[in-house]
Design an enzyme around this catalytic site. Sequence first.
Site, PDB file in Angstrom:
ATOM      1  N   HIS A   1      -3.120   6.949   7.052  1.00 57.94           N
ATOM      2  CA  HIS A   1      -2.226   7.954   6.463  1.00 57.94           C
ATOM      3  C   HIS A   1      -3.003   9.196   6.029  1.00 57.94           C
ATOM      4  O   HIS A   1      -2.505  10.322   6.138  1.00 57.94           O
ATOM      5  CB  HIS A   1      -1.473   7.385   5.256  1.00 57.94           C
ATOM      6  CG  HIS A   1      -0.268   6.586   5.614  1.00 57.94           C
ATOM      7  ND1 HIS A   1       0.830   7.114   6.251  1.00 57.94           N
ATOM      8  CD2 HIS A   1       0.013   5.272   5.405  1.00 57.94           C
ATOM      9  CE1 HIS A   1       1.736   6.172   6.422  1.00 57.94           C
ATOM     10  NE2 HIS A   1       1.264   5.038   5.925  1.00 57.94           N
TER      11      HIS A   1
ATOM     12  N   HIS B   1      -4.570   0.678   7.543  1.00 57.32           N
ATOM     13  CA  HIS B   1      -3.243   1.300   7.605  1.00 57.32           C
ATOM     14  C   HIS B   1      -3.157   2.469   6.623  1.00 57.32           C
ATOM     15  O   HIS B   1      -2.720   3.568   6.983  1.00 57.32           O
ATOM     16  CB  HIS B   1      -2.172   0.246   7.299  1.00 57.32           C
ATOM     17  CG  HIS B   1      -0.773   0.774   7.296  1.00 57.32           C
ATOM     18  ND1 HIS B   1       0.129   0.481   8.277  1.00 57.32           N
ATOM     19  CD2 HIS B   1      -0.119   1.581   6.414  1.00 57.32           C
ATOM     20  CE1 HIS B   1       1.286   1.087   8.012  1.00 57.32           C
ATOM     21  NE2 HIS B   1       1.156   1.755   6.872  1.00 57.32           N
ATOM     22  N   GLU B   2      -3.582   2.231   5.380  1.00 53.72           N
ATOM     23  CA  GLU B   2      -3.492   3.284   4.364  1.00 53.72           C
ATOM     24  C   GLU B   2      -4.462   4.428   4.659  1.00 53.72           C
ATOM     25  O   GLU B   2      -4.122   5.603   4.478  1.00 53.72           O
ATOM     26  CB  GLU B   2      -3.724   2.715   2.966  1.00 53.72           C
ATOM     27  CG  GLU B   2      -2.689   1.687   2.534  1.00 53.72           C
ATOM     28  CD  GLU B   2      -1.246   2.135   2.723  1.00 53.72           C
ATOM     29  OE1 GLU B   2      -0.932   3.334   2.528  1.00 53.72           O
ATOM     30  OE2 GLU B   2      -0.401   1.283   3.063  1.00 53.72           O
TER      31      GLU B   2
ATOM     32  N   GLY C   1       0.828  -1.192   0.000  1.00 53.27           N
ATOM     33  CA  GLY C   1       0.000   0.000   0.000  1.00 53.27           C
ATOM     34  C   GLY C   1       0.862   1.242   0.000  1.00 53.27           C
ATOM     35  O   GLY C   1       2.023   1.218   0.421  1.00 53.27           O
TER      36      GLY C   1
ATOM     37  N   GLN D   1       2.324   9.975   1.539  1.00 51.08           N
ATOM     38  CA  GLN D   1       3.637   9.337   1.567  1.00 51.08           C
ATOM     39  C   GLN D   1       4.495   9.744   0.378  1.00 51.08           C
ATOM     40  O   GLN D   1       5.712   9.546   0.395  1.00 51.08           O
ATOM     41  CB  GLN D   1       3.500   7.813   1.597  1.00 51.08           C
ATOM     42  CG  GLN D   1       2.926   7.284   2.898  1.00 51.08           C
ATOM     43  CD  GLN D   1       2.863   5.785   2.861  1.00 51.08           C
ATOM     44  OE1 GLN D   1       1.901   5.216   2.369  1.00 51.08           O
ATOM     45  NE2 GLN D   1       3.899   5.137   3.376  1.00 51.08           N
TER      46      GLN D   1
ATOM     47  N   CYS E   1       5.927  -0.065   7.269  1.00 53.54           N
ATOM     48  CA  CYS E   1       5.473   1.102   6.518  1.00 53.54           C
ATOM     49  C   CYS E   1       6.639   1.622   5.692  1.00 53.54           C
ATOM     50  O   CYS E   1       7.763   1.718   6.195  1.00 53.54           O
ATOM     51  CB  CYS E   1       4.976   2.175   7.483  1.00 53.54           C
ATOM     52  SG  CYS E   1       4.349   3.663   6.686  1.00 53.54           S
ATOM     53  N   LEU E   2       6.348   1.961   4.449  1.00 51.64           N
ATOM     54  CA  LEU E   2       7.401   2.493   3.580  1.00 51.64           C
ATOM     55  C   LEU E   2       7.947   3.824   4.094  1.00 51.64           C
ATOM     56  O   LEU E   2       9.071   4.194   3.772  1.00 51.64           O
ATOM     57  CB  LEU E   2       6.879   2.636   2.152  1.00 51.64           C
ATOM     58  CG  LEU E   2       6.432   1.330   1.496  1.00 51.64           C
ATOM     59  CD1 LEU E   2       5.832   1.604   0.121  1.00 51.64           C
ATOM     60  CD2 LEU E   2       7.584   0.350   1.401  1.00 51.64           C
TER      61      LEU E   2
END
Length: 177
Positions: free
Chosen positions: A148, A144-145, A47, A52, A102-103
Site C-alpha cells: 500500500h 500486503h501493507e 492491517g 487507506q 483488503c479493506l
Amino acid sequence: MAILKIARMGHPILLQKCSPVADPGAAEIRRLVADMMETMEDAPGVGLAAPQVYQSLRLFVFRVPGGRQTQDPDDMPISNSVLINPEVELLGEERALGWEGCLSIPDLRAAVPRATRVRYRGVDCDGNVIERQVAGFHARVVQHEYDHLEGILYPMRMTDFRYFGFTSELDRAGANE
C-alpha cells in the site's frame, strides 16, 4: 480516537508512493496511529496502511491474531503494532499462494503469490527500532501493507485471475480456504 473513512479501490491516493514520516513521535502521527488501530479493529482487519485512510505517509498498523499463523516458528502472532518508515526485504526465492482480502477492496478475495519469509524494519511512535524476520501469515500481512505504501493493490500482484472473486461466492464454494 475515531473511526476513519477507508479509501476504496479507484481512489488515486491508493496508487501513489507515500512520503516518509518526518517525526514519528509527533502528536498528529500518534493520533493517526491510534485512530488507525481503532479503525482496523472496527473493520475488522489485520492491517491498515495510511493511504487507506487518505494519508500519503509511510506507516501502517497490523496484527497477527493467534490461530492465523502457520507451524513455522517465525510466523508468530503479534498484537496491534505500528511500523513507521518501514523497509521490507524478501528472503529467499520461495513464494506461496495465499488468500487475501483488503479493506479498500470490500467483499472480494484472491489468491496472491507472496514471499514466504521477509525481514522488516521500521520504528514505532517512540522512535524504538522494530526489526523482525518473519514467515507465513505474518510475512504476508507485512508485504500486503507495505505494498500500500508503494501504491500497489493486491490484484496487481495476482498471476491467475481464476482465484479472484466475491468472498460470499468463494465461501459458498469452499474455495478460499
